[in-house]
Scaffold this active site. Structure first.
Site, mmCIF file in Angstrom:
data_model
loop_
_atom_site.group_PDB
_atom_site.id
_atom_site.type_symbol
_atom_site.label_atom_id
_atom_site.label_comp_id
_atom_site.label_asym_id
_atom_site.label_seq_id
_atom_site.Cartn_x
_atom_site.Cartn_y
_atom_site.Cartn_z
ATOM 1 N N TYR A 17 1.199 5.467 -4.691
ATOM 2 C CA TYR A 17 0.704 6.613 -3.932
ATOM 3 C C TYR A 17 -0.800 6.415 -3.751
ATOM 4 O O TYR A 17 -1.525 6.289 -4.742
ATOM 5 C CB TYR A 17 0.953 7.926 -4.686
ATOM 6 C CG TYR A 17 2.315 8.041 -5.373
ATOM 7 C CD1 TYR A 17 3.499 7.945 -4.641
ATOM 8 C CD2 TYR A 17 2.411 8.249 -6.752
ATOM 9 C CE1 TYR A 17 4.745 8.052 -5.270
ATOM 10 C CE2 TYR A 17 3.635 8.362 -7.381
ATOM 11 C CZ TYR A 17 4.799 8.259 -6.643
ATOM 12 O OH TYR A 17 6.013 8.366 -7.279
ATOM 13 N N ASP A 43 -2.699 5.180 8.870
ATOM 14 C CA ASP A 43 -1.511 5.008 8.028
ATOM 15 C C ASP A 43 -0.527 3.960 8.544
ATOM 16 O O ASP A 43 -0.700 3.406 9.624
ATOM 17 C CB ASP A 43 -0.823 6.372 7.873
ATOM 18 C CG ASP A 43 -0.443 6.646 6.439
ATOM 19 O OD1 ASP A 43 0.112 5.739 5.800
ATOM 20 O OD2 ASP A 43 -0.692 7.762 5.954
HETATM 21 C C1 LIG Z 1 1.092 0.068 0.692
HETATM 22 C C2 LIG Z 1 1.938 1.283 0.405
HETATM 23 C C3 LIG Z 1 1.348 2.536 0.326
HETATM 24 C C4 LIG Z 1 2.105 3.677 0.052
HETATM 25 N N1 LIG Z 1 1.479 4.891 -0.026
HETATM 26 C C5 LIG Z 1 2.210 5.986 -0.353
HETATM 27 C C6 LIG Z 1 1.558 7.244 -0.510
HETATM 28 O O1 LIG Z 1 0.347 7.384 -0.343
HETATM 29 N N2 LIG Z 1 2.323 8.316 -0.861
HETATM 30 C C7 LIG Z 1 3.679 8.213 -1.080
HETATM 31 O O2 LIG Z 1 4.314 9.205 -1.428
HETATM 32 N N3 LIG Z 1 4.328 7.035 -0.891
HETATM 33 C C8 LIG Z 1 3.611 5.918 -0.549
HETATM 34 N N4 LIG Z 1 4.245 4.713 -0.402
HETATM 35 C C9 LIG Z 1 5.713 4.642 -0.550
HETATM 36 C C10 LIG Z 1 6.153 4.736 -2.002
HETATM 37 O O3 LIG Z 1 5.446 3.835 -2.802
HETATM 38 C C11 LIG Z 1 7.650 4.468 -2.134
HETATM 39 O O4 LIG Z 1 8.316 5.485 -1.429
HETATM 40 C C12 LIG Z 1 8.153 4.397 -3.569
HETATM 41 O O5 LIG Z 1 9.522 4.032 -3.560
HETATM 42 C C13 LIG Z 1 7.993 5.697 -4.286
HETATM 43 O O6 LIG Z 1 8.416 5.548 -5.627
HETATM 44 P P1 LIG Z 1 9.134 6.752 -6.399
HETATM 45 O O7 LIG Z 1 10.524 6.869 -5.804
HETATM 46 O O8 LIG Z 1 9.172 6.286 -7.815
HETATM 47 O O9 LIG Z 1 8.334 7.974 -6.187
HETATM 48 C C14 LIG Z 1 3.506 3.555 -0.118
HETATM 49 C C15 LIG Z 1 4.109 2.301 -0.022
HETATM 50 C C16 LIG Z 1 3.336 1.165 0.239
HETATM 51 C C17 LIG Z 1 4.013 -0.173 0.340
#
Ligand SMILES: Cc1cc2nc3c(=O)[nH]c(=O)nc-3n(C[C@H](O)[C@H](O)[C@H](O)COP(=O)(O)O)c2cc1C
Ligand SMILES: [Mn+2]
Length: 489
Positions: A185, A294
């Site tokens: 995040y 984004d």
């Molecule tokens: C470079 C990058 C940046 C990301 N930034 C965010 C973010 O700012 N907020 C968010 O909620 N997900 C973001 N994501 C997506 C989450 O990391 C992804 O949905 C992840 O599976 C969430 O893990 P969780 O299911 O444990 O919450 C990003 C992914 C990438 C590859």
């Protein structure tokens, strides 16, 4: 093969000819983005870039910055220590389908996978490279206080609301079960000790935060940077809530992840991290976050998100700061997302045995466009697959799902467009439904919810009410093709 640090991974990339060093000073404000953006959009994702002298407001940072380290299929494979991500997908599939072995070779394979599972379990260590240098906040130290302002954190795009940590691994704990979660995040820097915490409402970090809020308890949070690149993949992977990313990382890299206790909060983090930022979120405290250029290719608007207060920053002596940029695709994140799709395809196939292949083309920025090929057996099966996917984890965000027959290669966007356009009667072959939307999607009238559309671009069976007899594709006779293959004229 495990990479014990960002530096070790960097060496592996360099030995493979996958790294370009930039030895002159380049500004963390916009300049690194422009160089990295051109690199990411070059054929096959270009090379990883090591900026040896990133500057912060004109001053050279003490830490080099690496970007685009995972931005190609080859580099993702090097990160995993494998020939390709398919190898890891195969190992997961084998585990899920494991039956009592019938041959000696099967037995050996099962044994090897069993050993790999042992590595899923982390080890708890007392001494850690990530604690080589320790800066606790609130303590009177010698000289200048070390803060986030000392890290080469990027201001990525002109309209960004500030600097953002773009590859943070955010560690939180479920206050009810003690279960760990690691999610990526983004982190907006408000000042040297305060940041935003951009866990979107659907993500596990946000669910943990809500429980702390309901319990009126301060929430410990650790933000880790670097270490084994497998951790970065694990933090972004759409693992179900309750599945520990550290187990996945240990299994994937065939070596237990060493965990060490944080110094100012009751959490554990990978000992091999390059940086660890310890702190807490005070439930209920919110602050405007953004704008930020984004993944969608657009700026996400300012919205209220929780605030993260830093209590300590620790790092390796020779720490390297890892970063990425997001923006108009294709970018590095395409390869990160693609690896997840390849790795989890066997899991989708277990739920939907008719699925042959799946692709999320770069133009669709992860969830906007999903191509699925199926082996169709009964009427309206394509719709069943769409509804199933819309109900599965982060696939809920899929805005358009296009289902094609098994003989269409979904990795080739033009092949899918050809089938989609040619094979559909828009009204008959589409369906529309309501579902949660990706928080970043600016198109829905209201955030986080909207309509989703599916197209059945498969050839129609008799039971699907198509009375005219489906035509055959125009294809050459195989014997003639073989003859022309050997034709010398
Ligand atoms: C470079 C990058 C940046 C990301 N930034 C965010 C973010 O700012 N907020 C968010 O909620 N997900 C973001 N994501 C997506 C989450 O990391 C992804 O949905 C992840 O599976 C969430 O893990 P969780 O299911 O444990 O919450 C990003 C992914 C990438 C590859
Ligand atoms: Mn998770």
């Amino acid at each position: 093969m495990a990479h014990p640090s960002t530096a070790a991974f960097l060496t592996a990339l360099e030995n493979a000819g996958e790294l370009r060093r930039i030895t002159v000073p380049v500004a963390t404000e916009l300049q690194i983005t422009e160089i990295a953006d051109r690199e990411m959009k070059s054929p096959e994702g270009g090379k990883a870039l090591l900026f040896e002298q990133p500057t912060i407001n004109g001053r050279v940072s003490a830490f080099p910055l690496i970007i685009n380290a995972l931005g190609s299929r080859r580099r993702m494979a090097i990160a995993l220590g494998m020939d390709s991500v398919e190898e890891l997908a195969g190992q997961l599939e084998f585990l899920m389908k494991a039956k009592p072995p019938r041959t000696f070779r099967d037995g050996l394979k099962l044994l090897r996978n069993g050993m790999d599972l042992i590595h899923a379990r982390p080890r708890h260590v007392k001494k850690a490279p990530c604690h080589e240098v320790v800066h606790r906040f609130g303590e009177k130290g010698e000289g200048e206080l070390f803060t986030l302002d000392h890290l080469p954190i990027l201001k990525c795009w002109p309209q960004d609301g500030g600097r953002f940590i773009t590859l943070p691994m955010v560690y939180t704990q479920d206050p009810d079960t003690g279960g760990r979660n690691v999610g990526m995040y983004r982190i907006q820097i408000y000042d040297g000790q305060t940041t935003g915490m951009h866990w979107q409402v659907h993500k596990v970090g946000a669910r943990h935060g809500k429980r702390y809020y309901e319990r009126s308890e301060r929430m410990p949070v650790a933000v880790c940077l670097g270490g084994d690149p497998v951790l970065t993949l694990a933090a972004t992977a759409p693992l179900p809530d309750g599945i520990d990313e550290i187990l996945f990382a240990g299994f994937a890299r065939k070596k237990s992840v060493d965990l060490v206790k944080c110094l100012t909060i009751p959490l554990e983090v990978p000992a091999e991290s390059d940086f660890v930022i310890e702190g807490y979120v005070q439930p209920g405290e919110m602050r405007p976050e953004g704008p930020f250029g984004d993944h969608t290719g657009f700026y996400t608007p300012v919205e209220d998100y929780p605030v993260f207060h830093v209590t300590a920053i620790t790092h390796r002596k020779e720490a390297i700061y890892p970063a990425t940029i997001v923006g108009i695709p294709p970018m590095e994140d395409f390869y990160i997302g693609e690896a997840s799709v390849r790795i989890f395809l066997p899991i989708f196939k277990m739920n939907f045995p008719e699925i042959v292949d799946m692709a999320l083309p770069a133009e669709g920025v992860f969830h906007n466009l999903v191509f699925v090929s199926i082996r169709k057996q009964y009427p309206w099966q394509a719709f069943k697959v769409m509804h199933g996917l819309w109900g599965m984890g982060q696939m809920m965000f899929a805005k358009y799902i296009i289902v094609v027959d098994e003989d269409c290669d979904v990795q080739k966007t033009s092949e899918v467009l050809f089938r989609w356009m040619a094979n559909t009667d828009p009204q008959r072959d589409s369906t529309m439904t309501k579902n949660p939307c990706d928080s970043l999607d600016h198109a829905p009238t209201l955030p986080n919810r909207g309509s989703h559309m599916g197209f059945d671009a498969t050839r129609k069976l008799s039971g699907e009410g198509y009375p005219r007899g489906w035509p055959d594709l125009v294809k050459m006779d195989p014997t003639v093709k073989a003859w022309v293959d050997g034709f010398q004229g």
